[in-house]
Write a protein that holds these residues in place. Structure first.
Motif, PDB file in Angstrom:
ATOM      1  N   ARG A  74       0.832  -1.211   0.000  1.00 13.62           N
ATOM      2  CA  ARG A  74       0.000   0.000   0.000  1.00 13.62           C
ATOM      3  C   ARG A  74       0.864   1.258   0.000  1.00 13.62           C
ATOM      4  O   ARG A  74       0.614   2.212  -0.741  1.00 13.62           O
ATOM      5  CB  ARG A  74      -0.923   0.009   1.220  1.00 13.62           C
ATOM      6  N   ARG A  75       1.885   1.263   0.832  1.00  9.91           N
ATOM      7  CA  ARG A  75       2.757   2.432   0.897  1.00  9.91           C
ATOM      8  C   ARG A  75       3.531   2.623  -0.402  1.00  9.91           C
ATOM      9  O   ARG A  75       3.728   3.748  -0.857  1.00  9.91           O
ATOM     10  CB  ARG A  75       3.725   2.289   2.068  1.00  9.91           C
ATOM     11  N   HIS A  76       3.992   1.514  -0.972  1.00 12.48           N
ATOM     12  CA  HIS A  76       4.734   1.591  -2.230  1.00 12.48           C
ATOM     13  C   HIS A  76       3.847   2.131  -3.345  1.00 12.48           C
ATOM     14  O   HIS A  76       4.293   2.947  -4.177  1.00 12.48           O
ATOM     15  CB  HIS A  76       5.260   0.209  -2.607  1.00 12.48           C
ATOM     16  N   MET A  77       2.586   1.701  -3.369  1.00 11.34           N
ATOM     17  CA  MET A  77       1.654   2.168  -4.401  1.00 11.34           C
ATOM     18  C   MET A  77       1.041   3.522  -4.049  1.00 11.34           C
ATOM     19  O   MET A  77       0.324   4.102  -4.857  1.00 11.34           O
ATOM     20  CB  MET A  77       0.532   1.135  -4.595  1.00 11.34           C
ATOM     21  N   ARG A  78       1.289   3.989  -2.803  1.00  9.97           N
ATOM     22  CA  ARG A  78       0.748   5.263  -2.323  1.00  9.97           C
ATOM     23  C   ARG A  78      -0.768   5.302  -2.418  1.00  9.97           C
ATOM     24  O   ARG A  78      -1.376   6.279  -2.857  1.00  9.97           O
ATOM     25  CB  ARG A  78       1.360   6.428  -3.102  1.00  9.97           C
ATOM     26  N   CYS A  79      -1.369   4.198  -2.013  1.00  9.32           N
ATOM     27  CA  CYS A  79      -2.829   4.120  -1.985  1.00  9.32           C
ATOM     28  C   CYS A  79      -3.336   4.630  -0.642  1.00  9.32           C
ATOM     29  O   CYS A  79      -2.710   4.413   0.396  1.00  9.32           O
ATOM     30  CB  CYS A  79      -3.308   2.683  -2.162  1.00  9.32           C
ATOM     31  N   ARG A  80      -4.484   5.282  -0.670  1.00  4.36           N
ATOM     32  CA  ARG A  80      -5.090   5.727   0.586  1.00  4.36           C
ATOM     33  C   ARG A  80      -5.597   4.523   1.379  1.00  4.36           C
ATOM     34  O   ARG A  80      -5.433   4.458   2.596  1.00  4.36           O
ATOM     35  CB  ARG A  80      -6.243   6.683   0.298  1.00  4.36           C
ATOM     36  N   LYS A  81      -6.219   3.566   0.664  1.00  3.23           N
ATOM     37  CA  LYS A  81      -6.692   2.341   1.305  1.00  3.23           C
ATOM     38  C   LYS A  81      -6.392   1.144   0.412  1.00  3.23           C
ATOM     39  O   LYS A  81      -6.323   1.269  -0.810  1.00  3.23           O
ATOM     40  CB  LYS A  81      -8.192   2.413   1.590  1.00  3.23           C
ATOM     41  N   LEU A  82      -6.247  -0.010   1.051  1.00 10.92           N
ATOM     42  CA  LEU A  82      -5.969  -1.244   0.296  1.00 10.92           C
ATOM     43  C   LEU A  82      -6.704  -2.393   0.964  1.00 10.92           C
ATOM     44  O   LEU A  82      -6.706  -2.522   2.200  1.00 10.92           O
ATOM     45  CB  LEU A  82      -4.464  -1.512   0.240  1.00 10.92           C
ATOM     46  N   VAL A  83      -7.307  -3.227   0.133  1.00  8.05           N
ATOM     47  CA  VAL A  83      -7.965  -4.441   0.611  1.00  8.05           C
ATOM     48  C   VAL A  83      -7.176  -5.633   0.100  1.00  8.05           C
ATOM     49  O   VAL A  83      -7.001  -5.803  -1.110  1.00  8.05           O
ATOM     50  CB  VAL A  83      -9.427  -4.517   0.128  1.00  8.05           C
TER      51      VAL A  83
END
Length: 508
Positions: A74-83
């Motif tokens: 998630r941090r690598h993709m810079r997503c706000r949320k991840l499922v």
């Protein structure tokens, strides 16, 4: 045989999500495959694991560890949320109770990363939508199909990676290097002839100067792209052009890049002409056009754009625009004009290997209309034609060259056009005194002192003017006031000479 069938199901399951559901392979090994659903919001990552589970303790431990892995993604993709979802394909479920593992796991209290887990065992395999109806009678049949599935997945992954990579490496940055050489050479010429920070030198070499453009020198809208004001300006723009220009030229190819660069540069220059009265130079408009070209790439390959450079690019662009609005010296009109021009130019040339359509032609017409309208606005925007501050700056440079006649009209316009700057009336008074217009010089110096009481040079020059007008008492008062503010040796000498009687005119 049962284990081999579960191996087959593992690869069949992954194959289904890759080819039927459109998931992208993030990572894979013989026992574990990570897949990404690029269409989902929030971002969904699927982890498929082939493992035979004995006890639920191992399962719980693995789920906890996987949550940390999902969070790193998630941090690598810079997503706000991840499922995230763990799918364990096992011959049998754990022998002890494991139903609590189905409960969602969260990485932190903010719940930005949520992980679900499930176990698919032999008893549930036939219930899934990916079960192959073909008969698998022998071990050799199953092994051959597994090998075939592996090869298809591997080949599809390679083809996708190759296709995506080719989008970023269509051309070579030949023109970018050539532009950098030309820009560096022009900076060298500026420094040799005069100075890159000299307004007169910049205008002489083709900087954007509104009065001359209005007078017909439209070519300055192009030549200004190759000039820079000071080494820092040159260095920062060259660095930006090296990285952004190289990226755009690699994506679009040399000729498309040159078209984008010059259309963006022209658009930036016209926007600067329309909204900024100062002398301007630099490749900033064309560089922001490269931002526009990359943004257009993002509209065509949105998922790839945000997966690679998208968020970083948008962050840098926003920072630059905010900086431009916050700092008065920055010509943000040129930046925004170049950004828009670069985007429009990218639509016109499009990316390589795309089908032809009427859209580029329509955008070509629209871009021409946009540039002509912007130029017309600049021509009709009369208060942008001249700047009192700029007139003063040019007049000062002529005075430094002892060319008072050339300086005079600029200084006069600076005062007449409302430059409420003490230096403007002070320098014009100096020019008027040189032309022996002492009454006018006196009025200008009094005006200067009204604006800036502690302007000791103005008091001194006013004393000299009073002497020329044979107003000795006023001259003595003015020199006394100058000495009170700043006891310069030259002022003291004049004070001493003024104490003599009678005093001859022509004291300088």
């Amino acid at each position: 045989m049962d284990r081999l069938q579960q191996d087959y199901f593992f690869w069949r399951f992954a194959h289904f999500y890759i080819f039927n559901k459109g998931f992208r392979v993030l990572d894979q090994s013989s026992r574990e495959i990570w897949l990404e659903d690029e269409e989902s919001k929030p971002k969904k990552i699927l982890r498929i694991v082939r493992v035979d589970i004995d006890f639920s303790s191992w399962l719980r431990k693995d789920v906890v560890q996987s949550v940390k892995q999902f969070e790193r993604i998630r941090r690598h993709m810079r997503c706000r949320k991840l499922v995230g979802e763990n799918i364990y394909i096992s011959l049998y479920p754990p022998v002890d109770d494991w139903e609590d593992v189905r409960t969602a796991y969260f990485e932190s209290e903010k719940k930005r990363t949520t992980v679900h887990s499930n176990v698919i065992d032999k008893t549930k395999t036939h219930e899934t939508e990916v079960t192959d109806s073909s008969s698998l009678e022998t071990i050799e049949d199953i092994e051959m199909i597994i090998l075939h599935l592996k090869q298809q997945i591997r080949q599809a992954t390679k083809e996708r990676e190759h296709k995506e990579k080719s989008l970023f490496f269509y051309g070579k940055p030949i023109a970018t290097v050539a532009l950098l050489v030309i820009i560096a050479f022009m900076f060298y010429m500026l420094e040799q002839v005069g100075s890159s920070t000299s307004v007169l030198t910049l205008i002489e070499f083709g900087a954007k100067y509104n009065p001359l453009i209005i007078g017909g020198e439209w070519w300055r809208l192009f030549t200004a792209m190759f000039l820079h004001i000071g080494f820092l300006h040159l260095f920062m723009n060259s660095l930006a052009l090296f990285y952004l220009g190289s990226a755009v030229e690699r994506m679009y190819g040399t000729w498309r890049f040159l078209f984008i660069y010059f259309v963006a540069g022209l658009s930036g220059s016209i926007a600067s002409f329309a909204f900024n009265e100062q002398v301007a130079a630099g490749a900033s408009g064309a560089i922001f056009g490269c931002f526009g070209a990359l943004l257009y790439f993002g509209t065509i390959y949105r998922k790839l754009f945000f997966r690679t450079m998208g968020k970083s690019l948008l962050t840098i662009l926003v920072i630059n625009l905010v900086f431009g609005f916050a700092v008065p010296m920055v010509d943000n009109g040129a930046h925004i004009g170049g950004l828009i021009g670069g985007f429009f130019a990218s639509v016109i040339v499009h990316l390589p290997k795309h089908k032809k359509s009427f859209r580029p032609f329509l955008f070509l017409m629209f871009t021409i209309l946009f540039l002509l309208s912007l130029f017309w606005f600049g021509m009709s925007n009369e208060h942008k034609a001249r700047s009192p501050v700029l007139e003063l700056q040019i007049g000062q440079e002529y005075l430094q060259q002892d060319d008072i006649e050339a300086a005079y009209p600029f200084l006069k316009r600076a005062v007449e056009e409302g430059a409420e700057i003490p230096e403007a009336s002070f320098l014009l008074a100096y020019a008027e005194a040189t032309f022996e217009n002492y009454d006018t010089a006196k009025e200008l110096l009094v005006q200067t002192i009204d604006m800036k009481e502690d302007f000791h040079e103005a008091h001194y020059n006013l004393s000299l003017v009073y002497i020329e007008l044979n107003e000795i008492e006023e001259a003595r008062y003015s020199i006394d006031r100058a000495i009170q503010i700043y006891p310069d040796e030259m002022y003291l000498d004049l004070q001493e000479r003024l104490s003599e009687s009678p005093l001859k005119k022509g004291v300088k």
